[in-house]
Design a protein around this motif. Sequence first.
Motif, PDB file in Angstrom:
ATOM      1  N   GLU A  93      36.963  53.595  26.338  1.00  0.00           N
ATOM      2  CA  GLU A  93      37.668  53.558  25.060  1.00  0.00           C
ATOM      3  C   GLU A  93      38.934  52.707  25.161  1.00  0.00           C
ATOM      4  O   GLU A  93      39.227  51.900  24.285  1.00  0.00           O
ATOM      5  N   ALA A  94      39.684  52.865  26.248  1.00  0.00           N
ATOM      6  CA  ALA A  94      40.909  52.088  26.448  1.00  0.00           C
ATOM      7  C   ALA A  94      40.597  50.600  26.568  1.00  0.00           C
ATOM      8  O   ALA A  94      41.307  49.762  25.996  1.00  0.00           O
ATOM      9  N   ILE A 138      34.838  41.442  16.527  1.00  0.00           N
ATOM     10  CA  ILE A 138      35.761  42.508  16.127  1.00  0.00           C
ATOM     11  C   ILE A 138      34.964  43.662  15.509  1.00  0.00           C
ATOM     12  O   ILE A 138      35.172  44.831  15.850  1.00  0.00           O
ATOM     13  N   ASN A 139      34.036  43.335  14.621  1.00  0.00           N
ATOM     14  CA  ASN A 139      33.208  44.366  13.998  1.00  0.00           C
ATOM     15  C   ASN A 139      32.387  45.121  15.044  1.00  0.00           C
ATOM     16  O   ASN A 139      32.289  46.350  14.989  1.00  0.00           O
ATOM     17  N   SER A 140      31.827  44.393  15.996  1.00  0.00           N
ATOM     18  CA  SER A 140      31.042  45.023  17.062  1.00  0.00           C
ATOM     19  C   SER A 140      31.909  45.905  17.948  1.00  0.00           C
ATOM     20  O   SER A 140      31.485  46.988  18.356  1.00  0.00           O
ATOM     21  N   GLU A 145      33.574  51.139  19.833  1.00  0.00           N
ATOM     22  CA  GLU A 145      34.674  52.090  20.016  1.00  0.00           C
ATOM     23  C   GLU A 145      34.335  53.450  19.392  1.00  0.00           C
ATOM     24  O   GLU A 145      34.625  54.499  19.958  1.00  0.00           O
ATOM     25  N   GLU A 146      33.704  53.407  18.211  1.00  0.00           N
ATOM     26  CA  GLU A 146      33.293  54.668  17.567  1.00  0.00           C
ATOM     27  C   GLU A 146      32.271  55.409  18.419  1.00  0.00           C
ATOM     28  O   GLU A 146      32.273  56.635  18.460  1.00  0.00           O
TER      29      GLU A 146
END
Length: 149
Positions: A93-94, A138-140, A145-146
Amino acid sequence: MKYSEKISNKLNELLEKNYDAEKGYLNAADNVKSKKLKIFFRKRASERSEFAKNLRTEILSYGQIPEDNGSFKGTMHRNWMSLKSMFNSNDEEAILEEALRGEAASYYEYCEILKEDDFAPSTRKMLEMQKQTIQSAINSLKYQEELVS
């Protein structure tokens, strides 16, 4: 400053940022456990390598000398990503957060440079395509991240 030198200086700025992004993505791939994320980050690194090749070709076409490596700031960001991942309980995540931050900065740089009217149509088209690919990344990254949060 000559016209072509001015353009190549702008393109060299993007070239350095793409070297930085490529190295950052390879660093990220080395610091995640998920095989899917490793593949994802290596694909992004490959895209940035291709961006750099295209930018080098454009700079050479203006009769100028392309930069050979990334920036000091990019090296510091990669080191921060490594350090942060070592101390964070959720490494992936980081790392995704830092990659997202880096891509947002790249997108902004492309937007700023594309405000200039100095580029040949072919150069502008290349830069627009690269900017769109960064937006897609960015979208990916947001989606990835989700999945890990």
